[in-house]
Design a protein around this motif. Sequence first.
Motif, short mmCIF file in Angstrom:
data_model
loop_
_atom_site.label_atom_id
_atom_site.label_comp_id
_atom_site.label_asym_id
_atom_site.label_seq_id
_atom_site.Cartn_x
_atom_site.Cartn_y
_atom_site.Cartn_z
N LEU A 142 0.85 -1.19 0.00
CA LEU A 142 0.00 0.00 0.00
C LEU A 142 0.89 1.25 0.00
CD1 LEU A 142 -2.89 1.05 0.12
CD2 LEU A 142 -2.79 0.87 2.61
N THR A 143 1.50 1.51 -1.15
CA THR A 143 2.53 2.55 -1.20
C THR A 143 2.67 3.14 -2.59
OG1 THR A 143 4.88 2.99 -0.79
CG2 THR A 143 4.34 0.85 -1.69
N VAL A 144 3.22 4.34 -2.64
CA VAL A 144 3.57 4.96 -3.92
C VAL A 144 5.05 4.79 -4.21
CG1 VAL A 144 1.73 6.67 -3.79
CG2 VAL A 144 3.97 7.20 -2.82
N ASN A 145 5.79 4.12 -3.33
CA ASN A 145 7.23 3.99 -3.57
C ASN A 145 7.51 3.06 -4.74
OD1 ASN A 145 10.05 3.00 -3.34
ND2 ASN A 145 10.05 4.40 -1.59
N ALA A 146 8.25 3.57 -5.74
CA ALA A 146 8.45 2.87 -7.00
C ALA A 146 9.26 1.58 -6.86
CB ALA A 146 9.14 3.79 -8.00
N VAL A 147 9.83 1.34 -5.69
CA VAL A 147 10.59 0.09 -5.54
C VAL A 147 9.69 -1.12 -5.77
CG1 VAL A 147 10.24 -0.17 -3.05
CG2 VAL A 147 12.31 -1.09 -4.11
N LEU A 148 8.39 -0.92 -5.62
CA LEU A 148 7.45 -2.03 -5.81
C LEU A 148 7.29 -2.39 -7.28
CD1 LEU A 148 6.15 -3.48 -3.36
CD2 LEU A 148 6.91 -1.20 -2.81
N GLU A 149 7.92 -1.62 -8.19
CA GLU A 149 7.99 -2.03 -9.60
C GLU A 149 8.72 -3.36 -9.73
OE1 GLU A 149 6.50 -0.51 -12.06
OE2 GLU A 149 6.07 1.47 -11.21
N ALA A 150 9.59 -3.66 -8.77
CA ALA A 150 10.32 -4.93 -8.80
C ALA A 150 9.34 -6.08 -8.80
CB ALA A 150 11.25 -5.01 -7.59
N ASP A 151 9.69 -7.14 -9.53
CA ASP A 151 8.75 -8.25 -9.66
C ASP A 151 8.57 -9.00 -8.35
OD1 ASP A 151 8.16 -7.74 -12.29
OD2 ASP A 151 9.89 -8.87 -13.00
N ALA A 152 9.66 -9.15 -7.63
CA ALA A 152 9.55 -9.85 -6.35
C ALA A 152 10.55 -9.25 -5.39
CB ALA A 152 9.85 -11.33 -6.55
N LEU A 153 10.16 -9.14 -4.17
CA LEU A 153 11.06 -8.62 -3.14
C LEU A 153 11.09 -9.64 -2.02
CD1 LEU A 153 9.87 -4.92 -3.23
CD2 LEU A 153 12.18 -5.70 -3.74
N PRO A 154 12.28 -9.96 -1.53
CA PRO A 154 12.36 -11.02 -0.52
C PRO A 154 11.78 -10.58 0.81
CG PRO A 154 14.52 -10.00 -0.84
CD PRO A 154 13.61 -9.39 -1.85
N ALA A 155 11.02 -11.46 1.41
CA ALA A 155 10.51 -11.20 2.76
C ALA A 155 11.60 -11.55 3.75
CB ALA A 155 9.26 -12.01 3.02
N GLY A 156 11.63 -10.84 4.84
CA GLY A 156 12.62 -11.11 5.88
C GLY A 156 12.04 -10.75 7.22
N SER A 157 12.89 -10.69 8.22
CA SER A 157 12.38 -10.46 9.57
C SER A 157 12.79 -9.10 10.12
CB SER A 157 12.85 -11.58 10.49
OG SER A 157 14.25 -11.63 10.50
N THR A 158 13.30 -8.21 9.25
CA THR A 158 13.60 -6.84 9.67
C THR A 158 12.45 -5.95 9.24
OG1 THR A 158 15.95 -7.26 9.32
CG2 THR A 158 15.25 -4.95 9.50
N SER A 159 12.00 -5.08 10.11
CA SER A 159 11.00 -4.09 9.73
C SER A 159 11.59 -2.69 9.84
CB SER A 159 9.75 -4.22 10.61
OG SER A 159 9.05 -5.40 10.26
N LEU A 160 11.13 -1.83 8.95
CA LEU A 160 11.68 -0.47 8.87
C LEU A 160 10.61 0.58 9.16
CD1 LEU A 160 13.96 1.58 7.91
CD2 LEU A 160 12.89 1.41 5.65
N ILE A 161 10.98 1.54 9.99
CA ILE A 161 10.15 2.74 10.16
C ILE A 161 11.01 3.90 9.69
CG2 ILE A 161 8.92 4.20 11.80
CD1 ILE A 161 8.79 1.72 13.65
N SER A 162 10.51 4.65 8.70
CA SER A 162 11.36 5.66 8.08
C SER A 162 10.70 7.03 8.02
CB SER A 162 11.74 5.22 6.67
OG SER A 162 12.54 6.21 6.05
N GLN A 163 11.46 8.04 8.38
CA GLN A 163 10.98 9.41 8.22
C GLN A 163 11.21 9.92 6.80
OE1 GLN A 163 12.86 11.39 11.55
NE2 GLN A 163 11.10 11.03 12.88
N SER A 164 11.90 9.12 5.98
CA SER A 164 12.04 9.43 4.56
C SER A 164 11.38 8.32 3.77
CB SER A 164 13.53 9.51 4.18
OG SER A 164 13.69 9.23 2.80
N GLY A 165 10.40 8.69 2.94
CA GLY A 165 9.71 7.69 2.14
C GLY A 165 10.62 7.01 1.14
N THR A 166 11.55 7.77 0.59
CA THR A 166 12.52 7.23 -0.37
C THR A 166 13.26 6.04 0.20
OG1 THR A 166 12.92 9.46 -1.17
CG2 THR A 166 14.54 7.81 -1.75
N MET A 167 13.56 6.10 1.47
CA MET A 167 14.42 5.08 2.06
C MET A 167 13.77 3.69 2.07
SD MET A 167 17.46 5.98 2.65
CE MET A 167 17.99 7.50 1.84
N LEU A 168 12.43 3.63 1.97
CA LEU A 168 11.81 2.32 1.83
C LEU A 168 12.38 1.63 0.59
CD1 LEU A 168 9.92 3.52 3.94
CD2 LEU A 168 7.97 2.64 2.64
#
Lengths: 657, 657
Positions: A142-168
């Motif tokens: 549920l995001t506008v971050n273009a990184v989701l253009e990637a076909d698949a992104l690996p799931a892992g056990s680290t979660s990120l909270i970011s004050q910069s949207g780009t950093m996602l």
Amino acid sequence: MRLAQALFAPRAVALIGASGDPQKNTARPQRYLRKHGYAGRIVPINATRDEVLGERAYRRLADAPGEIDHAFIMVEDVEAALEDCARKGVAVASIYSNGFADAGAAGTARQARLLERSRELGVRLLGPNSMGVIDLPGRVALTVNAVLEADALPAGSTSLISQSGTMLGTLLSRGAARGLGYAKLVSVGNEADLGVGELVELLVADADTKVIALFLETVRDAARLALAARKAHAAAKPIVAYKLGRSTLGVELARSHTGALAGADVALDAFFRDCGIVRVDMLESLIEIAPLLAGRKPMVLSRTPKVAVVTTTGGGAAAVVDRFGLHGIELASMHDLTMAGNAQGYRATLEQLLASADCDAVLAAVGSSAQFHPEFAVEPIVTAQRTDKPLVAFLTPHAERSLALLAERGVPAFRTPEACADSLAALFAWRAPRQFGDAHLPNERTISLISQTRVPDLIRAASPNWFAVLEALGIPVAQHAIVHAPEYAHRVPYPVALKRLIAHKTEQGGVVLDIQDARALAEHAQRLGDERLLVQCMERGLAETIIGYRDDPVVGPLVLVGAGGTLAEIYEDLAVAVAPVSEAEALTMIERVKGLAMVRGYRNLPRGDIQALARAVAALSRLALIPGRPVREAEANPVIVKREGVVAVDALIALKE
Amino acid sequence: MRLAQALFAPRAVALIGASGDPQKNTARPQRYLRKHGYAGRIVPINATRDEVLGERAYRRLADAPGEIDHAFIMVEDVEAALEDCARKGVAVASIYSNGFADAGAAGTARQARLLERSRELGVRLLGPNSMGVIDLPGRVALTVNAVLEADALPAGSTSLISQSGTMLGTLLSRGAARGLGYAKLVSVGNEADLGVGELVELLVADADTKVIALFLETVRDAARLALAARKAHAAAKPIVAYKLGRSTLGVELARSHTGALAGADVALDAFFRDCGIVRVDMLESLIEIAPLLAGRKPMVLSRTPKVAVVTTTGGGAAAVVDRFGLHGIELASMHDLTMAGNAQGYRATLEQLLASADCDAVLAAVGSSAQFHPEFAVEPIVTAQRTDKPLVAFLTPHAERSLALLAERGVPAFRTPEACADSLAALFAWRAPRQFGDAHLPNERTISLISQTRVPDLIRAASPNWFAVLEALGIPVAQHAIVHAPEYAHRVPYPVALKRLIAHKTEQGGVVLDIQDARALAEHAQRLGDERLLVQCMERGLAETIIGYRDDPVVGPLVLVGAGGTLAEIYEDLAVAVAPVSEAEALTMIERVKGLAMVRGYRNLPRGDIQALARAVAALSRLALIPGRPVREAEANPVIVKREGVVAVDALIALKE
């Protein structure tokens, strides 16, 4: 938990302002949710279309069927969208739209009104100015971050909270390239409502999250984050932060008073340390340190940390070891082995070191084989019998496949010598959060004085005497008296110093030192011309220090100790901690001040009374305990360290307005 | 040039000890030469086989037909192989075999014999313990480094000389992954014969080489490298070095005298600066800085460097700008643009900044588009009208294709904020090499004294008086006299200091300060008990400094100036330069000492006579001009800086054995 579910695992999402033009950012959430296999209902809301990107759309949220857990607001009229959300029973609204606290005073006021209304309506807000939320295991993009253009992104056990949207996108894409995946990622935007602290709490309760990474530009909710950090520690979920704004320190230090000294980045550094938050210096460390922290508690080393190195490449290992040295990490031992035909021997060496008491971590450095024979190169590393001791890898060539294989097996691996050393240094510096109330206060009398009457009364006096406040706190001050023209009578033993009762007296020529007798005193006093002057016993000792207190607007009460004179400023040589501190804690602060080496037994120089200095630091820090915390800043400067005892020669206290 | 041709472009190579087992390292050169299309003749020499890897082999070099330019020796009996090479007329022998200076005293002796013999025979040596030579444009892969397993490696205009063989693979593979290629790469091994300096000279003359990168663990031929660096500068070929051994500084500093202060890494740092060699701190900077340096001369900025930033991603740009701050680089301006549909505007902004006088470099930061739309993302950057001003890029996501596109078009691009800031800081700190004789010596009389008689005579006196040497150099010293028991007569005005004529007198209680009259002097002198004692006028000033000189065994004469007392040690606060220096150069050294801020006009503190201090530094540095350079170390400590003038209070000079 309703909030967590609505935020991260909504059964239905409304995309308010979803665009039918796939080139537009506002079309992205719909595309990404579909692309990454979101299992819930997607409800595009578009004021002019009944169909968006091939899906049924609605003109108004009210027209949409069924319950909606989470709305993503991408329209200008956020206020109207919020009302719609409330009417529809939406639990969380993530707001991509900007024009709030990111847009000057008017925007800040608009944000305050929005927040107030959201509270009335019972709708929680993420943002405004948020890029949204991603849950990779849950397939929520549920995001506008273009990184989701990637076909698949690996799931892992680290979660990120970011004050910069780009950093996602930065962390996801860089992590994915070397096999490091993420669980949840949140772009917090302006944090009008949901802030970093509350989100940390949600992640502490999240089964998919083992490590919580923070990309911060500032801290907006220190108290909540402090609490959340304690919960994370209790749940054995390490928090690691990368924070911008380090370099403002130099600017801040150009100013002279305690406030500036303790301001900005050093304040947050003290806060992170107090909270048990690991702090990294380099951006890629924020990605690479995660497997090193996962499932780990702070190490308690009673010596300078030592790392043993097993390597197949002298030059590569040397680059890391050299960097370790810059962080004060020592080399325990270096084992230069051949990997070819010797995987057994390589693994045996690793295992022997992992079991040894002579080192605190083991580094496996691998050369070219990591590039061309990944399985072969990492096999002895991933199969070595692990212990509690950290085992990390550094690969000298470009070797993404080897990095991924190490990631798969949970072995922390580093692309650069610098991030490797930064991460291990951060690990070794990591301490458990100080539990509230940890600052044991040995002097019960002082506490009761503070919490009852004397210090508060002294502070609130009509013309307060700061020396008296220090004395009441338990800090020795130089013997002194106020003298009056024309006799200037006093009982302070000579030699004495004579001072005008004004601020910045040194710069204004208002201080005369080393006056030997009453006649000389009278001469100088007449020249200065004031009716009232301060006479003070001349104090000599082994070193000068500065002790300060500040109720920081961001992180709350802080105490600092630094090298005296102008050293604290010129060399940025000071230690800051969250106040109050115990004597023992003050001692560890003093240990961090380089310039006080001179009184800690440096060479053959006489030792100063460090214990008395620690008592003074702890005493000043108890200003944080006064009900209502009336003191904004306090400074004893200089505090002279003697062979026995310390004595404050000057003091300044500023109250809150 | 015969040497360069034989080394880098041999028409025929002999592989002495070529293995028929493709798994062995000694089979690699043959495989790699073929794989990468070597056009010359390959002659495998194998004591037991007539065929190696499908090619005709020879038992002895003498049996091989035709002329051989270059032999790669991989056998244990290097000495016999060398004799064979000489008989065959081989010009250069690269020696992979180890067991020489890399293997203790016996190995060092063996290496000395080998070198001597090679000179008798007229065969030049690379190594021993060398991984060989690579020339990518020339398709010569005469190496055992496994990076050549790669099918293709991009050719470029950077050449590498490395004291670590592994690093050839590290730089080649990491460079290749993002489109940065190399020309020549040399693993120098033990540098018995061909050293870094001579190889730099060969690369200066090499048409394919535009930038020379050095990976160093030490410097073995400082004089030759110093000369080569001047030639490189004259040919406009920048040299950039990454050097290990930085962290030994801390250890060295634990010792007290000048020798240690100027030792190790700071000495090499001064040497690199003197030679106009750019020094980078991070390993990947050594790769990424090359396009930034190519075709560039040192910039001469008269202000703190300022960088303008054009970005499509606030967070990514902030990470770089924050890092800039840590390096003292300022932000000129920040332009947060949208790239989509605005390539023209983006390019126009870049061009405007590149043409502006308000910044010294321009950074283009690019977000997600760099990952998914590389051509689109880098188009405005690579097509912007360039000026002399550096234009660099930082990409926030993992975006190798964009990095490669930028590399193709010669735009320096950085993977990490840290390497970006490190590289720009290194660029801004870069100065042209000081030409020999640059240290203009204003005091002609002093020079003539030094080069003729007085100082040398004073130094070589039976019981030398170091104060007299300082005075002869032109450094003011405190008024003093030697007094004798029992009268202790002298004409030094009171108050005075009394000192025993021994080393480490302070630690041994051999110093009494602030003696007010003859009676007190006699009392103290009797207590000290020596027949001869030093009486010195008490000097007070604004600050204490230390001035030192050292004839460093690695880089030759150095001069240093540092903060006084223990500050130089505790804060590592000193500046070092190659001696001699001019007064102007000494002033720039003083500028680098933080602790001297106090006498440079800090706040309202009185200014010290910095010019006089610079004169003293320059004067001491002229010890380097004494024929035969008899002085090993000299130190004036403390040197007291007054409002007018400076005065040395203590001095120590150590001669070479």
